[in-house]
Design an enzyme around this catalytic site. Structure first.
Site, PDB file in Angstrom:
ATOM      1  N   TYR A   1      41.905   8.045  -5.107  1.00 28.15           N
ATOM      2  CA  TYR A   1      41.044   7.328  -4.150  1.00 28.15           C
ATOM      3  C   TYR A   1      42.407   6.568  -3.709  1.00 28.15           C
ATOM      4  CZ  TYR A   1      37.271   9.092  -6.467  1.00 28.15           C
ATOM      5  OH  TYR A   1      36.430  10.052  -7.146  1.00 28.15           O
TER       6      TYR A   1
ATOM      7  N   HIS B   1      30.164   4.721  -5.436  1.00 27.20           N
ATOM      8  CA  HIS B   1      28.917   4.941  -5.087  1.00 27.20           C
ATOM      9  C   HIS B   1      28.363   4.317  -3.999  1.00 27.20           C
ATOM     10  CE1 HIS B   1      27.914   5.434  -9.661  1.00 27.20           C
ATOM     11  NE2 HIS B   1      28.277   6.559  -9.235  1.00 27.20           N
TER      12      HIS B   1
ATOM     13  N   ASP C   1      29.034  13.637  -2.177  1.00 29.69           N
ATOM     14  CA  ASP C   1      28.395  13.987  -3.712  1.00 29.69           C
ATOM     15  C   ASP C   1      26.956  13.875  -3.549  1.00 29.69           C
ATOM     16  OD1 ASP C   1      27.692  13.673  -6.089  1.00 29.69           O
ATOM     17  OD2 ASP C   1      29.130  12.079  -6.536  1.00 29.69           O
TER      18      ASP C   1
ATOM     19  N   HIS D   1      30.361  13.753 -17.302  1.00 28.51           N
ATOM     20  CA  HIS D   1      29.291  13.123 -18.125  1.00 28.51           C
ATOM     21  C   HIS D   1      28.324  14.446 -18.267  1.00 28.51           C
ATOM     22  CE1 HIS D   1      27.012  13.632 -14.066  1.00 28.51           C
ATOM     23  NE2 HIS D   1      28.122  13.154 -13.510  1.00 28.51           N
TER      24      HIS D   1
ATOM     25  N   GLU E   1      33.702  18.006  -7.749  1.00 26.75           N
ATOM     26  CA  GLU E   1      32.817  18.087  -8.803  1.00 26.75           C
ATOM     27  C   GLU E   1      32.113  19.256  -8.939  1.00 26.75           C
ATOM     28  OE1 GLU E   1      29.747  15.131  -8.544  1.00 26.75           O
ATOM     29  OE2 GLU E   1      29.544  15.094 -10.789  1.00 26.75           O
TER      30      GLU E   1
ATOM     31  N   HIS F   1      23.054  11.373 -15.028  1.00 31.05           N
ATOM     32  CA  HIS F   1      23.863  11.236 -15.961  1.00 31.05           C
ATOM     33  C   HIS F   1      23.112  11.238 -17.276  1.00 31.05           C
ATOM     34  CE1 HIS F   1      26.608   8.359 -13.355  1.00 31.05           C
ATOM     35  NE2 HIS F   1      26.524   9.743 -13.084  1.00 31.05           N
TER      36      HIS F   1
ATOM     37  N   ASP G   1       0.685  -1.149   0.049  1.00 30.99           N
ATOM     38  CA  ASP G   1      -0.243  -0.235  -0.015  1.00 30.99           C
ATOM     39  C   ASP G   1       0.861   1.242  -0.155  1.00 30.99           C
ATOM     40  OD1 ASP G   1      -2.297  -1.480  -0.159  1.00 30.99           O
ATOM     41  OD2 ASP G   1      -2.988  -1.173   1.945  1.00 30.99           O
TER      42      ASP G   1
ATOM     43  N   GLU H   1      34.694  16.129 -12.910  1.00 33.82           N
ATOM     44  CA  GLU H   1      34.787  15.651 -11.505  1.00 33.82           C
ATOM     45  C   GLU H   1      36.003  14.767 -11.154  1.00 33.82           C
ATOM     46  OE1 GLU H   1      31.615  12.629 -10.711  1.00 33.82           O
ATOM     47  OE2 GLU H   1      30.696  13.350 -12.402  1.00 33.82           O
TER      48      GLU H   1
ATOM     49  N   ASP I   1      24.684  18.436  -9.355  1.00 36.03           N
ATOM     50  CA  ASP I   1      25.588  17.170  -9.223  1.00 36.03           C
ATOM     51  C   ASP I   1      27.085  17.821  -8.857  1.00 36.03           C
ATOM     52  OD1 ASP I   1      27.088  14.658  -8.850  1.00 36.03           O
ATOM     53  OD2 ASP I   1      26.948  14.649 -11.158  1.00 36.03           O
TER      54      ASP I   1
ATOM     55  N   HIS J   1      37.547   6.365 -12.826  1.00 36.30           N
ATOM     56  CA  HIS J   1      36.297   6.686 -13.371  1.00 36.30           C
ATOM     57  C   HIS J   1      36.935   7.945 -14.455  1.00 36.30           C
ATOM     58  CE1 HIS J   1      35.881  10.363 -11.041  1.00 36.30           C
ATOM     59  NE2 HIS J   1      36.265   9.489  -9.746  1.00 36.30           N
TER      60      HIS J   1
END
Ligand code: GLY
Ligand code: MN
Ligand code: MN
Length: 455
Positions: A403, A258, A275, A369, A422, A376, A56, A399, A286, A365
């Protein structure tokens, strides 16, 4: 100590809201789409439906971006049909019927009359009348629809079969299904002034949220508490949802690209990466910022941070018509690799490290984008197999990040540090416009903001 209650004075101008997209702009988009199609084609584009979350309860409704782009109709379960050249009207909408009992539970429905009056479609019908689709599409040689959408395909196949079955009585079924997405996504790639105004607003709200999170950070708080500060600011300014799942990664969690758990306690002398972007009128901001939990960078954090910052600032400044995202990425790779060598995280010659892709241990990465109705956003990155040249009106992210793995061969001071910066950037005729400049990114400015200074 950072101020407990972020002041709002700097944000007052956010209360001036940009105009929504005008009805004639939606009409012009439909015209442009139809002009791209072969003779005797028709388009069907379904809107989004509601999705059950659990018994519901439904997830908050979010309209399909392609459907929204063509008509702005905000309700679930609608269907847009475009019939180029049809005298009785080219834009036909099917939508939820008016129903006093259902409206008592879930609110007023626009209904077909409201759709024509307020959304500028030429004709509209209740969803219960979808069998009209057969007559509307009779004689169209090709149907353009999102081929990847199973329900749209089922609908189109149904029409094709119905019309084929009536062929002896003169009905003409479509012979060909084409992908409307490919055509539509090229249109969506270049933003109008109206769209840019909405994106500027989404980005300003997003920037205000990042400022708030910086001011509210301290050791012992939890990642989700900074998420709460961010999303509070979004909703406060009328951006009713994040454009994507907010990422708040403290310490080594910043290295999970992510990361969405946002559950850990923030430790002293670590960095936190946020982010997060607001969705305003369906357009995405973003932004990523990385800052010290306690308001002061350590020397090692600062050294690594300044490598990412220098790469980011150069990449932003490189945005211009004719440049490719690929070239911008190559520049970032070069700058980051040089920085990693300088800090002793990579050894050897710059070119050798780039050629061997040794930098990928720290940066895997891509740099940019498209950004728009989807975070994206749509539109192809290559044309005829070559990286696409940027054009005025395109909006991109920049961005870069580093790491650093928590590994024995890494100097201890750098282990487990994740940094990304970014910004969102519009390509203009002269070069670029940064949409996200309201939140600082220089280390000194971040520290000053976190101290409570006016930055
Ligand atoms: N927030 C997703 C991204 O930056 O691509
Ligand atoms: Mn991004
Ligand atoms: Mn992002």
């Amino acid at each position: 100590m950072p101020a407990e209650h972020p002041e709002r004075t700097a944000l007052d101008t956010l209360d001036a809201r940009p105009a929504p997209i005008a009805l004639d702009e939606y009409a012009a988009r439909r015209e442009r789409l139809m002009a791209e199609l072969p003779e005797n084609a028709a388009v069907i584009v379904p809107g989004a439906g509601l999705k059950t979350r659990n018994r519901d309860s439904e997830y908050a409704f979010r309209q399909d971006s392609d459907f929204h782009y063509l008509c702005g109709f905000p309700e679930p379960d609608a269907l847009l049909v475009l019939l180029p050249g049809r005298e009785a009207g080219e834009a036909v909408l099917f939508c939820q019927e008016k129903d006093p009992l259902k409206e008592a539970w879930t609110g007023i429905r626009i209904g077909p009359e409201g759709a024509v009056r307020d959304y500028g479609v030429d004709e509209a019908f209740d969803n219960a009348e979808r069998s009209r689709l057969n007559d509307l599409l009779d004689g169209r040689r090709s149907l353009y629809l999102p081929l990847a959408d199973a329900s749209a395909m089922a609908l189109a196949e149904n029409v094709r079969q119905s019309l084929s079955a009536r062929a002896r009585r003169g009905a003409i079924a479509p012979e060909h299904f084409g992908d409307v997405s490919a055509v539509l996504h090229e249109l969506r790639l270049t933003k109008s002034e109206g769209e840019l105004a909405l994106m500027r607003h989404a980005c300003r709200i997003s920037a205000a949220a990042h400022r708030r999170a910086m001011r509210m950070s301290r050791p012992g708080r939890f990642e989700y508490q900074l998420q709460a500060e961010i999303e509070h600011e979004f909703v406060w300014h009328g951006a009713r949802a994040p454009a994507y799942g907010t990422i708040v990664g403290g310490g080594a969690n910043a290295c999970v690209l992510h990361y969405v758990e946002n559950a850990a306690e923030l430790a002293d002398d670590t960095l936190v990466l946020i982010d997060a972007g607001a969705e305003y009128a369906l357009y995405a901001g973003d932004i990523t910022r990385t800052f010290p939990v306690n308001g002061r960078f350590t020397a090692a954090q600062r050294a690594l941070y300044d490598v990412v910052l220098a790469a980011e600032e150069r990449a932003v400044a490189a945005v211009a018509p004719g440049v490719t995202l690929d070239a911008i990425h190559q520049g970032v790779v070069r700058d980051l690799t040089a920085g990693l060598i300088e800090l002793g995280l990579l050894e050897g010659e710059l070119d050798a490290n780039i050629d061997s892709q040794a930098y990928r241990r720290f940066y895997l990465h891509s740099t940019s984008h498209w950004l728009g109705l989807d975070v994206h956003d749509v539109g192809s990155y290559r044309v005829d197999g070559e990286p696409r040249a940027l054009e005025p009106g395109m909006v991109v992210t920049v961005e870069p990040g580093l790491y650093v793995p928590d590994a024995d061969d890494i100097p201890a001071a750098y282990r487990g540090i994740g940094i990304r910066i970014e910004d969102d950037v519009v390509v203009t005729a002269e070069g670029f416009e940064v949409l996200t400049g309201d939140v600082p990114k220089r280390a000194d400015e971040i520290e000053a903001l976190m101290r409570g200074d006016d930055v």
